[in-house]
Design a protein around this motif. Structure first.
Motif, PDB file in Angstrom:
ATOM      1  N   ILE A  26      35.236  37.596  47.936  1.00  0.00           N
ATOM      2  CA  ILE A  26      36.120  36.674  47.227  1.00  0.00           C
ATOM      3  C   ILE A  26      37.446  36.503  47.958  1.00  0.00           C
ATOM      4  O   ILE A  26      38.075  35.453  47.891  1.00  0.00           O
ATOM      5  CB  ILE A  26      36.348  37.144  45.769  1.00  0.00           C
ATOM      6  N   LYS A  27      37.868  37.503  48.694  1.00  0.00           N
ATOM      7  CA  LYS A  27      39.154  37.440  49.399  1.00  0.00           C
ATOM      8  C   LYS A  27      39.153  36.384  50.509  1.00  0.00           C
ATOM      9  O   LYS A  27      40.205  35.972  50.966  1.00  0.00           O
ATOM     10  CB  LYS A  27      39.532  38.802  49.954  1.00  0.00           C
ATOM     11  N   ASN A  28      37.980  35.932  50.930  1.00  0.00           N
ATOM     12  CA  ASN A  28      37.906  34.827  51.886  1.00  0.00           C
ATOM     13  C   ASN A  28      38.313  33.509  51.231  1.00  0.00           C
ATOM     14  O   ASN A  28      38.661  32.554  51.919  1.00  0.00           O
ATOM     15  CB  ASN A  28      36.494  34.688  52.458  1.00  0.00           C
ATOM     16  N   HIS A  29      38.245  33.454  49.914  1.00  0.00           N
ATOM     17  CA  HIS A  29      38.520  32.221  49.187  1.00  0.00           C
ATOM     18  C   HIS A  29      39.792  32.301  48.345  1.00  0.00           C
ATOM     19  O   HIS A  29      40.461  31.301  48.125  1.00  0.00           O
ATOM     20  CB  HIS A  29      37.322  31.861  48.301  1.00  0.00           C
ATOM     21  N   VAL A  30      40.086  33.481  47.831  1.00  0.00           N
ATOM     22  CA  VAL A  30      41.320  33.728  47.081  1.00  0.00           C
ATOM     23  C   VAL A  30      42.067  34.788  47.882  1.00  0.00           C
ATOM     24  O   VAL A  30      41.876  35.984  47.687  1.00  0.00           O
ATOM     25  CB  VAL A  30      41.035  34.214  45.643  1.00  0.00           C
ATOM     26  N   THR A  80      54.995  41.054  42.166  1.00  0.00           N
ATOM     27  CA  THR A  80      55.016  39.799  42.914  1.00  0.00           C
ATOM     28  C   THR A  80      55.237  38.621  41.984  1.00  0.00           C
ATOM     29  O   THR A  80      55.035  38.714  40.775  1.00  0.00           O
ATOM     30  CB  THR A  80      53.698  39.567  43.676  1.00  0.00           C
ATOM     31  N   ASP A  81      55.648  37.519  42.564  1.00  0.00           N
ATOM     32  CA  ASP A  81      55.785  36.290  41.786  1.00  0.00           C
ATOM     33  C   ASP A  81      54.715  35.285  42.228  1.00  0.00           C
ATOM     34  O   ASP A  81      54.933  34.090  42.229  1.00  0.00           O
ATOM     35  CB  ASP A  81      57.188  35.706  41.946  1.00  0.00           C
ATOM     36  N   LYS A  82      53.565  35.805  42.578  1.00  0.00           N
ATOM     37  CA  LYS A  82      52.460  34.973  43.070  1.00  0.00           C
ATOM     38  C   LYS A  82      51.464  34.593  41.980  1.00  0.00           C
ATOM     39  O   LYS A  82      50.404  34.056  42.276  1.00  0.00           O
ATOM     40  CB  LYS A  82      51.717  35.711  44.190  1.00  0.00           C
ATOM     41  N   TYR A  83      51.803  34.848  40.742  1.00  0.00           N
ATOM     42  CA  TYR A  83      50.862  34.619  39.652  1.00  0.00           C
ATOM     43  C   TYR A  83      50.347  33.182  39.616  1.00  0.00           C
ATOM     44  O   TYR A  83      49.143  32.953  39.558  1.00  0.00           O
ATOM     45  CB  TYR A  83      51.490  34.997  38.309  1.00  0.00           C
ATOM     46  N   ARG A  84      51.249  32.209  39.659  1.00  0.00           N
ATOM     47  CA  ARG A  84      50.825  30.797  39.574  1.00  0.00           C
ATOM     48  C   ARG A  84      49.926  30.421  40.748  1.00  0.00           C
ATOM     49  O   ARG A  84      48.938  29.706  40.578  1.00  0.00           O
ATOM     50  CB  ARG A  84      52.036  29.887  39.499  1.00  0.00           C
ATOM     51  N   LEU A  85      50.245  30.891  41.931  1.00  0.00           N
ATOM     52  CA  LEU A  85      49.414  30.615  43.106  1.00  0.00           C
ATOM     53  C   LEU A  85      48.043  31.261  42.945  1.00  0.00           C
ATOM     54  O   LEU A  85      47.011  30.634  43.196  1.00  0.00           O
ATOM     55  CB  LEU A  85      50.102  31.123  44.371  1.00  0.00           C
ATOM     56  N   TRP A  86      48.021  32.513  42.502  1.00  0.00           N
ATOM     57  CA  TRP A  86      46.764  33.237  42.291  1.00  0.00           C
ATOM     58  C   TRP A  86      45.900  32.500  41.267  1.00  0.00           C
ATOM     59  O   TRP A  86      44.702  32.306  41.475  1.00  0.00           O
ATOM     60  CB  TRP A  86      47.062  34.674  41.841  1.00  0.00           C
ATOM     61  N   VAL A  87      46.497  32.075  40.165  1.00  0.00           N
ATOM     62  CA  VAL A  87      45.762  31.347  39.125  1.00  0.00           C
ATOM     63  C   VAL A  87      45.179  30.059  39.692  1.00  0.00           C
ATOM     64  O   VAL A  87      44.016  29.744  39.463  1.00  0.00           O
ATOM     65  CB  VAL A  87      46.663  31.055  37.904  1.00  0.00           C
ATOM     66  N   ALA A  88      45.982  29.324  40.447  1.00  0.00           N
ATOM     67  CA  ALA A  88      45.514  28.051  41.012  1.00  0.00           C
ATOM     68  C   ALA A  88      44.332  28.271  41.951  1.00  0.00           C
ATOM     69  O   ALA A  88      43.321  27.561  41.861  1.00  0.00           O
ATOM     70  CB  ALA A  88      46.653  27.349  41.752  1.00  0.00           C
ATOM     71  N   LEU A  89      44.432  29.240  42.838  1.00  0.00           N
ATOM     72  CA  LEU A  89      43.342  29.517  43.777  1.00  0.00           C
ATOM     73  C   LEU A  89      42.099  30.019  43.049  1.00  0.00           C
ATOM     74  O   LEU A  89      40.980  29.575  43.317  1.00  0.00           O
ATOM     75  CB  LEU A  89      43.777  30.546  44.824  1.00  0.00           C
ATOM     76  N   PHE A  90      42.299  30.942  42.115  1.00  0.00           N
ATOM     77  CA  PHE A  90      41.166  31.552  41.423  1.00  0.00           C
ATOM     78  C   PHE A  90      40.445  30.542  40.536  1.00  0.00           C
ATOM     79  O   PHE A  90      39.217  30.465  40.551  1.00  0.00           O
ATOM     80  CB  PHE A  90      41.618  32.760  40.599  1.00  0.00           C
ATOM     81  N   THR A  91      41.191  29.768  39.763  1.00  0.00           N
ATOM     82  CA  THR A  91      40.539  28.803  38.870  1.00  0.00           C
ATOM     83  C   THR A  91      39.823  27.711  39.658  1.00  0.00           C
ATOM     84  O   THR A  91      38.748  27.267  39.252  1.00  0.00           O
ATOM     85  CB  THR A  91      41.533  28.168  37.872  1.00  0.00           C
ATOM     86  N   ASN A  92      40.407  27.307  40.773  1.00  0.00           N
ATOM     87  CA  ASN A  92      39.740  26.304  41.603  1.00  0.00           C
ATOM     88  C   ASN A  92      38.419  26.850  42.144  1.00  0.00           C
ATOM     89  O   ASN A  92      37.399  26.158  42.134  1.00  0.00           O
ATOM     90  CB  ASN A  92      40.651  25.881  42.760  1.00  0.00           C
ATOM     91  N   TYR A  93      38.434  28.093  42.587  1.00  0.00           N
ATOM     92  CA  TYR A  93      37.209  28.692  43.113  1.00  0.00           C
ATOM     93  C   TYR A  93      36.173  28.899  42.002  1.00  0.00           C
ATOM     94  O   TYR A  93      34.977  28.649  42.198  1.00  0.00           O
ATOM     95  CB  TYR A  93      37.520  30.007  43.828  1.00  0.00           C
TER      96      TYR A  93
END
Length: 131
Positions: free
Chosen positions: A23-27, A35-48
């Motif tokens: 999964i780390k190849n995609h997210v 971290t303040d990466k929550y929104r980015l993580w959500v966007a990548l994860f939900t898209n995948y």
């Protein structure tokens, strides 16, 4: 979960979720408590998740989780859900993983725990930043 026709082999549905080896190849974002990466993580994860037809395992758009009807459907749903839960765990830092992991949890329950951690803190973080 509706599986696209082109994902079926020998009339048995084979969800693309089972073809994911890392999964780390995609997210590529590792979400941590500090971290303040929550929104980015959500966007990548939900898209995948959407691309692999498993978004309904983490987000229920109608407010009513789908329940499998037959025993066979239930088994497939639980297997896919466990796979999505593994994806979530693999993209979390050790400190956050220790905070959210629970025995017999579903992917959606874990997703919601993570959301609550970050969204409940948004107001207090905003006040801290203002000061």
């Amino acid at each position: 979960m509706t599986i696209p026709e082109n994902s079926k082999t020998n009339s048995s549905p084979i969800p693309s979720v089972f073809a994911v080896s890392n999964i780390k190849n995609h997210v590529s974002v590792v979400l941590g408590m500090d971290t303040d990466k929550y929104r980015l993580w959500v966007a990548l994860f939900t898209n995948y998740a959407k691309a692999n037809w498993v978004l309904d395992h983490i987000i229920d758009p109608k407010g009513k989780a789908k329940k499998p009807i037959s025993e066979e459907d239930k088994e497939l749903w639980e297997t896919i859900d466990a796979t999505v839960l593994q994806w979530i765990y693999a993209t979390l830092s050790d400190d956050l993983l220790q905070t959210v992991v629970e025995e017999n949890s579903t992917a959606m329950e874990c997703w919601n725990r993570i959301r609550d951690i970050f969204q409940d803190n948004q107001h207090s973080r905003a006040i801290t930043l203002e000061q």
